[in-house]
Design an enzyme around this catalytic site. Structure first.
Site, PDB file in Angstrom:
ATOM      1  N   ARG A 170       0.833  -1.198   0.000  1.00 19.01           N
ATOM      2  CA  ARG A 170       0.000   0.000   0.000  1.00 19.01           C
ATOM      3  C   ARG A 170       0.873   1.254   0.000  1.00 19.01           C
ATOM      4  NH1 ARG A 170      -4.553   0.052   4.417  1.00 19.01           N
ATOM      5  NH2 ARG A 170      -2.834   0.624   5.792  1.00 19.01           N
ATOM      6  N   LYS A 197      -2.727   6.519   1.745  1.00 23.39           N
ATOM      7  CA  LYS A 197      -2.545   7.103   3.077  1.00 23.39           C
ATOM      8  C   LYS A 197      -1.645   8.333   2.990  1.00 23.39           C
ATOM      9  CE  LYS A 197      -2.972   4.381   7.228  1.00 23.39           C
ATOM     10  NZ  LYS A 197      -4.413   4.156   7.406  1.00 23.39           N
TER      11      LYS A 197
HETATM   12  C1  LIG Z   1      -5.543   3.473   7.763  1.00 23.22           C
HETATM   13  C2  LIG Z   1      -6.947   3.795   7.425  1.00 23.22           C
HETATM   14  C3  LIG Z   1      -7.954   2.815   7.411  1.00 23.22           C
HETATM   15  C4  LIG Z   1      -7.752   1.409   7.893  1.00 23.22           C
HETATM   16  O1  LIG Z   1      -6.805   0.678   7.193  1.00 23.22           O
HETATM   17  P1  LIG Z   1      -6.143  -0.610   7.864  1.00 23.22           P
HETATM   18  O2  LIG Z   1      -5.212  -1.105   6.827  1.00 23.22           O
HETATM   19  O3  LIG Z   1      -7.237  -1.559   8.155  1.00 23.22           O
HETATM   20  O4  LIG Z   1      -5.476  -0.139   9.094  1.00 23.22           O
HETATM   21  C5  LIG Z   1      -9.216   3.188   6.976  1.00 23.22           C
HETATM   22  N1  LIG Z   1      -9.484   4.446   6.601  1.00 23.22           N
HETATM   23  C6  LIG Z   1      -8.550   5.419   6.628  1.00 23.22           C
HETATM   24  C7  LIG Z   1      -8.913   6.783   6.199  1.00 23.22           C
HETATM   25  C8  LIG Z   1      -7.262   5.122   7.046  1.00 23.22           C
HETATM   26  O5  LIG Z   1      -6.339   6.085   7.083  1.00 23.22           O
END
Ligand SMILES: *Cc1c(COP(=O)(O)O)cnc(C)c1O
Length: 361
Positions: free
Chosen positions: A105, A207
């Site tokens: 990711r 992210k």
């Molecule tokens: C990190 C995040 C998630 C959850 O992702 P995971 O991989 O399950 O930790 C969901 N929504 C947002 C906006 C995030 O930043």
């Protein structure tokens, strides 16, 4: 001293000369961990210059870093973060949960943000080194976990808007417990109608650090009004569910589980993906599709998923002043079931048939 760690298909060099494992046990109230920063012993840091190749990572004492005032991350928000957890098993060994997914990711995000990024092997090895160097901060089984926060940032100096000439990859760690102050009790969400989180074509699906500051205003308002967090709607129709500030959302109706599909505006959560697979393995029908706010208000059960929040049941939703309570319909039987299956796997209490956990010592 230089230590090399063998990955699946590569070797990374890591200077561990600054690293001397602390032996004293940590004095921390393990029973009352929340989601607040607890500084630990070491951080991992690795740079790359214009060739785009990361090399010579090192463990350093956790502390401030030096950054050019003209760096891309400070001026233009060229930055990404990740989040994953290390769990202590009952036999004392430590497990990571699907770290390769976080690595992939980050690479997808880096592509979107025109950044160089470490390989999957480099990422995973760096996570392992960070956990091992901070081993004494991994909470006892069932008390919480060691949260790892990998960062990727444009650290090179520049003036005009363009990709940074240098990137820094960094990982720090903090022991954590429950994310919401409610603990494991149901959370109360408010649907946000004025501030969408992401738009088609934007960066909602990665992210990127820049996605988070703009929603603090909505979150602050929600918390002042007594809600735990905000649920965002799609920016085009203001009708379909997107996600919560840092977690994905699921609704259950007549035993069918539905969650918004991945289409670029929501973050593809690793917990989301894992919960979908676990629920299907348990015999549930799971649909990834557009889920309207009307369906949400009519649901039997609602829950959120994310590394930080794990699986959090939703007790109420407020939409345009109308509050719907879910507890009266029976406290989250589905969420409890998937929470139990997921966390048992993560803590090594159940057999890992999925091959999702990685033991690191
Ligand atoms: C990190 C995040 C998630 C959850 O992702 P995971 O991989 O399950 O930790 C969901 N929504 C947002 C906006 C995030 O930043």
């Amino acid at each position: 001293m230089a230590t090399s760690v063998s990955g699946a298909s590569s070797t990374i060099q890591c200077d561990t000369s600054a690293y001397e494992e602390a032996v004293e046990t940590v004095e921390l109230d393990w029973d009352n961990l929340g989601f607040t920063l607890v500084p630990t012993d070491y951080m991992y840091i690795m740079k790359c210059s214009e060739d785009g190749i990361f090399s010579e990572g090192e463990l350093r004492r956790y502390g401030p870093i030096e950054l050019s005032p003209a760096s891309g991350v400070l001026n233009y928000g060229q930055g990404l973060f990740e989040g994953l957890k290390a769990y202590r098993k009952e036999d004392g060994s430590i497990l990571l949960f699907r770290p390769q997914e976080n690595a992939l990711r980050m690479r997808m995000g880096a592509e979107r943000m025109c950044m160089a990024s470490p390989s999957v092997e480099q990422f995973v090895e760096a996570v392992k080194l960070t956990v091992l160097a901070n081993k004494r901060w991994v909470p006892p089984t069932g008390k919480g976990s060691l949260y790892l926060r990998p960062l990727l940032m444009g650290s090179g100096a520049l003036l005009g808007v363009s990709p940074s000439p240098e990137y820094t990859f960094l990982i720090y760690a903090s022991p954590v417990g429950n994310y919401f102050k409610e603990g494991s009790a149901p959370i109360n969400l408010v649907v946000e109608n004025d501030y969408p989180r992401a738009a088609p074509g934007g960066t909602g699906g990665v992210k990127a650090i820049g996605n988070y500051a703009p929603v603090m205003k909505a979150q602050k308002k929600a918390k002042e009004n007594g809600y735990s967090d905000v649920l965002y709607l799609d920016s085009t129709h203001k009708k379909y569910l997107e996600e919560v500030s840092a977690c994905n959302i699921f609704v259950v109706k007549d035993k069918i589980i539905s969650t918004p599909e991945i289409k670029g505006t929501i973050l593809p959560g690793i917990t989301r993906r894992s919960v979908i697979d676990i629920a299907r393995a348990q015999g549930y029908q799971v649909e990834e599709r557009a889920v309207s706010v009307e369906e949400l208000l009519d649901a039997d059960e609602v829950f959120c998923t994310g590394t930080a929040v794990v699986v959090s049941p939703v007790g109420s939703i407020t939409y345009l002043g109308r509050r719907v309570e879910y507890e009266s319909k029976g406290v989250g039987a589905v969420s409890r079931e998937v929470y139990s299956a997921l966390t048992r796997l993560q803590m090594g209490l159940a057999e890992d048939k999925m091959g999702w956990t990685m033991q690191i010592n």
